[in-house]
Design a protein around this motif. Structure first.
Motif, PDB file in Angstrom:
ATOM      1  N   GLU A  64     -17.043  16.779  -8.631  1.00 42.78           N
ATOM      2  CA  GLU A  64     -16.539  15.649  -8.177  1.00 42.78           C
ATOM      3  C   GLU A  64     -15.417  15.898  -7.109  1.00 42.78           C
ATOM      4  OE1 GLU A  64     -16.694  11.589 -10.429  1.00 42.78           O
ATOM      5  OE2 GLU A  64     -14.857  12.321 -10.628  1.00 42.78           O
ATOM      6  N   THR A  65     -15.283  15.349  -5.905  1.00 44.08           N
ATOM      7  CA  THR A  65     -14.027  15.364  -5.107  1.00 44.08           C
ATOM      8  C   THR A  65     -12.988  14.166  -5.360  1.00 44.08           C
ATOM      9  OG1 THR A  65     -15.062  17.083  -3.909  1.00 44.08           O
ATOM     10  CG2 THR A  65     -12.827  15.942  -3.022  1.00 44.08           C
ATOM     11  N   THR A  78     -11.291  19.068  -6.510  1.00 50.54           N
ATOM     12  CA  THR A  78     -12.566  18.960  -7.233  1.00 50.54           C
ATOM     13  C   THR A  78     -12.118  18.888  -8.648  1.00 50.54           C
ATOM     14  OG1 THR A  78     -12.840  21.300  -7.154  1.00 50.54           O
ATOM     15  CG2 THR A  78     -13.705  20.276  -5.178  1.00 50.54           C
ATOM     16  N   GLN A 111      -9.257  12.104  -5.068  1.00 57.17           N
ATOM     17  CA  GLN A 111      -7.913  11.859  -4.334  1.00 57.17           C
ATOM     18  C   GLN A 111      -6.861  10.988  -5.251  1.00 57.17           C
ATOM     19  OE1 GLN A 111      -7.168  10.191  -0.532  1.00 57.17           O
ATOM     20  NE2 GLN A 111      -6.330  12.139   0.157  1.00 57.17           N
ATOM     21  N   VAL A 142      -7.908  21.019  -3.197  1.00 60.05           N
ATOM     22  CA  VAL A 142      -8.704  20.745  -1.903  1.00 60.05           C
ATOM     23  C   VAL A 142      -7.483  20.701  -0.559  1.00 60.05           C
ATOM     24  CG1 VAL A 142     -10.384  19.662  -0.316  1.00 60.05           C
ATOM     25  CG2 VAL A 142     -10.800  20.068  -2.643  1.00 60.05           C
ATOM     26  N   THR A 159      -5.635  16.093  -3.173  1.00 65.42           N
ATOM     27  CA  THR A 159      -7.243  16.037  -3.545  1.00 65.42           C
ATOM     28  C   THR A 159      -7.509  17.428  -3.892  1.00 65.42           C
ATOM     29  OG1 THR A 159      -7.089  14.716  -1.367  1.00 65.42           O
ATOM     30  CG2 THR A 159      -9.276  15.625  -2.267  1.00 65.42           C
TER      31      THR A 159
END
Ligand SMILES: Cc1cc2nc3c(=O)[nH]c(=O)nc-3n(C[C@H](O)[C@H](O)[C@H](O)COP(=O)(O)OP(=O)(O)OC[C@H]3O[C@@H](n4cnc5c(N)ncnc54)[C@H](O)[C@@H]3O)c2cc1C
Length: 245
Positions: free
Chosen positions: A149-150, A141, A152, A131, A139
């Motif tokens: 789920e995202t 997924t 970091q 991402v 970051t």
């Protein structure tokens, strides 16, 4: 298999592990986003793993290293992750370690997380899509059974990439020619400064005692005609037995 329960590698082709190829693609995307970044490909194996390094270079990696030494042979995931973590420490300042979720033959998904533990890095497993990344965090997924789920993580971190991630870009024609005969850097066990008791068979608590080949007997098979009725009947049975559906 060999008599001692290890894989007879001489009888097998050396292939690029599919999820590692996906990890290479994500690493190349990180490089595109960050600019001044070096993508180093590291693998442990016999010297014929050089073909994998050459393929990585032709797809866009900057540098390739093989750790190769008979003292690594017989390694289970614990000894493999230890050897890799020693080599990563030798590479030096590493911001991101990326690998496939699991090897197509071993199927354990243990090596990535174990490397993260040994290097004391935060880890993101099952990464599917990059991402965002900057000098401080990444970051991605994560592909889970029931959704996405995202997450970091601060850098440095370790990320394992799953099969549903983007395919790796094709090799560039001019890079294919440029690296066709490249001999990658080869480090032996002494080069990575290990505790030798943690390498290879000595460092591997997993021992394969016995392997059985399962051959289905005739009575366990069923012939199905290539017509809709028989296929529908088969599907109905599989659904009723909770095998599919
Ligand atoms: C049914 C089954 C279940 C298993 N479950 C687990 C498990 O849960 N956890 C676990 O940790 N392991 C597991 N294993 C793996 C098992 O531990 C390994 O099979 C064993 O440790 C030896 O690996 P190998 O047969 O691939 O040996 P090898 O062919 O020696 O390979 C082991 C590793 O050493 C490398 N290698 C070989 N020669 C060299 C060389 N000259 N230089 C550098 N590297 C080299 C290979 O590339 C490979 O990464 C399982 C295996 C089987 C068959």
């Amino acid at each position: 298999m060999n008599a001692d329960g290890t894989v007879n590698r001489a009888a097998l082709p050396a292939i690029f592990n599919p999820e590692d190829l996906k990890a290479l693609e994500m690493a190349l995307q990180v490089k595109e986003q960050l600019g001044d970044t070096e993508v180093v490909v590291l693998t442990m194996g016999p010297e014929r793993a050089a073909t994998i390094i050459r393929e990585s270079l032709s797809r866009g990696a900057d540098r390739g290293i093989i750790i190769s030494d008979a003292r690594f042979a017989g390694s289970d995931t614990l000894a493999t992750s230890y050897a890799l973590s020693c080599a990563i420490s030798k590479i030096g300042q590493v911001d991101l370690v990326m690998g496939g979720r699991q090897a197509i033959d071993g199927d354990t998904a243990q090596v990535g997380p174990q490397v993260a533990e040994k290097l004391n890095l935060p880890q993101i497993t099952y990464a599917e899509r990059l991402v965002a990344v900057d000098g401080k965090s990444i970051t991605v997924t994560r592909r889970l059974d029931n959704g996405v789920e995202t997450v970091q993580a601060p850098l440095p971190a370790l990320v394992t990439v799953t099969a549903s991630a983007a395919d790796c870009r094709y090799p560039h024609a001019h890079r294919l020619l440029r690296f066709a005969k490249t001999r990658p850097e080869i480090w032996n066990a002494d080069d990575v400064n290990p505790d030798f008791s943690r390498l290879g068979k000595n460092g591997s608590p997993t021992k394969v005692k016995k392997i059985d080949n399962v051959v289905l007997a005739h009575k366990e098979s069923q012939r199905v005609g290539d017509n809709k009725e028989e296929l529908n009947a088969l599907m109905a049975t599989l659904v009723a037995d909770h095998i599919v559906g």
